[in-house]
Every structure is written in structure tokens, then in C-alpha cells.
Design a protein around this motif. Sequence first.
Motif, short mmCIF file in Angstrom:
data_model
loop_
_atom_site.label_atom_id
_atom_site.label_comp_id
_atom_site.label_asym_id
_atom_site.label_seq_id
_atom_site.Cartn_x
_atom_site.Cartn_y
_atom_site.Cartn_z
N LEU A 44 5.26 -10.43 4.73
CA LEU A 44 5.55 -10.91 5.95
C LEU A 44 6.52 -9.99 6.70
N LYS A 45 6.17 -9.36 7.72
CA LYS A 45 7.21 -8.72 8.62
C LYS A 45 7.75 -9.70 9.83
N GLU A 46 9.02 -10.06 9.87
CA GLU A 46 9.43 -10.71 11.12
C GLU A 46 10.07 -9.81 12.20
N TYR A 58 12.61 -7.36 9.75
CA TYR A 58 12.89 -7.51 8.17
C TYR A 58 11.52 -7.99 7.47
N TYR A 59 11.48 -7.89 6.13
CA TYR A 59 10.22 -7.99 5.55
C TYR A 59 10.49 -9.32 4.48
N MET A 60 9.50 -9.97 4.11
CA MET A 60 9.75 -11.05 2.96
C MET A 60 8.45 -10.36 2.14
N LEU A 61 8.45 -10.90 0.71
CA LEU A 61 7.55 -10.22 -0.20
C LEU A 61 7.31 -11.60 -1.12
N TYR A 62 6.07 -12.14 -1.07
CA TYR A 62 5.76 -13.42 -1.84
C TYR A 62 4.47 -13.00 -2.89
N LYS A 63 4.83 -13.68 -3.99
CA LYS A 63 3.71 -13.41 -5.17
C LYS A 63 2.89 -14.86 -5.44
N ALA A 64 3.43 -15.93 -4.94
CA ALA A 64 2.63 -17.22 -5.02
C ALA A 64 2.41 -17.86 -3.50
N ALA A 65 2.34 -17.18 -2.42
CA ALA A 65 2.26 -17.97 -1.19
C ALA A 65 1.04 -18.51 -1.12
N LEU A 66 -0.04 -17.84 -1.45
CA LEU A 66 -1.51 -18.15 -1.62
C LEU A 66 -1.89 -17.94 -3.11
N THR A 67 -3.00 -18.71 -3.28
CA THR A 67 -3.81 -18.55 -4.59
C THR A 67 -4.78 -17.33 -4.14
N ALA A 68 -5.36 -17.05 -5.59
CA ALA A 68 -6.35 -15.89 -5.22
C ALA A 68 -7.57 -16.38 -4.62
N LYS A 69 -8.25 -17.62 -4.68
CA LYS A 69 -9.14 -18.26 -3.96
C LYS A 69 -8.85 -18.29 -2.63
N GLU A 70 -7.76 -18.71 -2.15
CA GLU A 70 -7.22 -18.80 -0.78
C GLU A 70 -7.31 -17.62 -0.05
N ALA A 71 -6.83 -16.51 -0.64
CA ALA A 71 -6.53 -15.20 -0.08
C ALA A 71 -7.81 -14.69 0.00
N ASP A 72 -8.84 -15.02 -1.03
CA ASP A 72 -10.10 -14.40 -0.67
C ASP A 72 -10.93 -14.83 0.44
N LYS A 73 -10.69 -16.20 0.67
CA LYS A 73 -11.29 -16.80 1.91
C LYS A 73 -10.78 -16.27 3.12
N GLY A 105 14.72 -4.55 4.18
CA GLY A 105 14.16 -3.23 5.02
C GLY A 105 13.22 -2.74 4.11
N PRO A 106 12.58 -1.64 4.69
CA PRO A 106 11.47 -0.94 3.97
C PRO A 106 11.66 -0.38 2.57
N VAL A 107 13.14 0.10 2.62
CA VAL A 107 13.27 0.74 1.00
C VAL A 107 13.65 -0.50 0.18
N ARG A 108 14.27 -1.46 0.58
CA ARG A 108 14.56 -2.65 -0.66
C ARG A 108 13.22 -2.98 -0.82
N LEU A 109 12.33 -3.26 0.08
CA LEU A 109 10.77 -3.93 -0.09
C LEU A 109 10.18 -2.95 -1.12
N ASP A 110 10.31 -1.66 -1.09
CA ASP A 110 9.81 -0.87 -1.92
C ASP A 110 10.01 -1.03 -3.32
N PRO A 127 0.41 0.60 6.34
CA PRO A 127 0.11 -0.26 7.39
C PRO A 127 1.19 -1.40 7.28
N VAL A 128 1.84 -1.79 6.01
CA VAL A 128 2.83 -2.80 6.06
C VAL A 128 3.99 -2.48 6.80
N THR A 129 4.51 -1.25 6.72
CA THR A 129 5.84 -0.95 7.36
C THR A 129 5.61 -0.29 8.70
N PHE A 130 4.41 -0.03 9.27
CA PHE A 130 4.19 0.76 10.28
C PHE A 130 4.77 -0.28 11.47
N ARG A 131 5.23 0.51 12.43
CA ARG A 131 5.91 -0.31 13.57
C ARG A 131 4.77 -0.97 14.42
#
Length: 148
Positions: A44-46, A58-73, A105-110, A127-131
Motif C-alpha cells: 500500500l502506497k499512501e 510512504y509504503y505499508m507491506l502486508y502478508k495477511a491482509a488478503l487470503t490467497a482465494k480473496e487475492a485471486d478473485k 520509504g522504498p529502501v526500507r520497503l526493499d 511498478p510498486v514504487t513508481f511515482r
Amino acid sequence: MIINRDDDDSRIIHVRYGIIVANKKHSRFVIVRTDTEDYPLVFLKERSDDEEYEYDSYYMLYKAALTAKEADKILDLLKENDKRKANTLLKKYFKEDGLLCEFAGPVRLDDAVPDTWYDVWKEIEGPVTFRRDLPGYYEADVIEQDMF
């Protein structure tokens, strides 16, 4: 689908990802699925426009924000170019669980991306960090690099 190459032990990772721009274009969600991991990642880039400090993001990174099935839909809807329904499902399914990194920021996100996602991250980092926002559906095959 995991494909072993004949010349070495590398494998090809199939990556599906979608970009949804929400909240009056101040939030960019990137949903990523691979055929080698059971869970999706959500970036998530806000962005905010502050008169005193000007442009900030700034960026947020989530591992469990969606299930695999939800992401696929959601990704299937983006693949069909149905961005409105995909956005609606994202709002319905998104949970602020599995936070791996916040206000980065992009460096910490990496640094925050899990090691098993390293090769995929190098493919989608632009594509994630592009302006500019690049909403839509994307697919790519990534050759897994041997770490040693």
C-alpha cells in the motif's frame, strides 16, 4: 506452475499482480500472487499533499491482509478489466493483518520483503514504487536466482 530448467536448478516463478488506485488517487494497492508461495503480499502506497511539507508518500507491506482465494478473485476481476468490482472486493476483504512494514520509504520497503519473494520483488519493485499510478493487471515469469 513450476518449471525446472534443464541447464541448472533454477525454476520459473509465475507472478500475477494487480494495481488498484483508491481513495481519490491517494492510495495505491498492489496485490501480488505467485505459484510458489501460499500467501499473497499486499503493498500500500499512501500519498498526502501537505501545504507545509509538500508532497509526502510512504509504503505499508502486508502478508495477511488478503487470503490467497480473496487475492485471486480480485486479480481475476482486474484481468477482466473490471476495476470497479475489484476495488469493491478489495474494500470488502482487506484486513490490516500481517503488517511486515509500515510508514517506510522504498529502501526500507526493499529490506522488508520476505527472502522467499526476493526475485519476485526485483520484478515488481518498479511498478510498486513508481511515482505514477499504473492501475491494472500484470503477469510475468521470473527466473529464480540461486543465492549461492
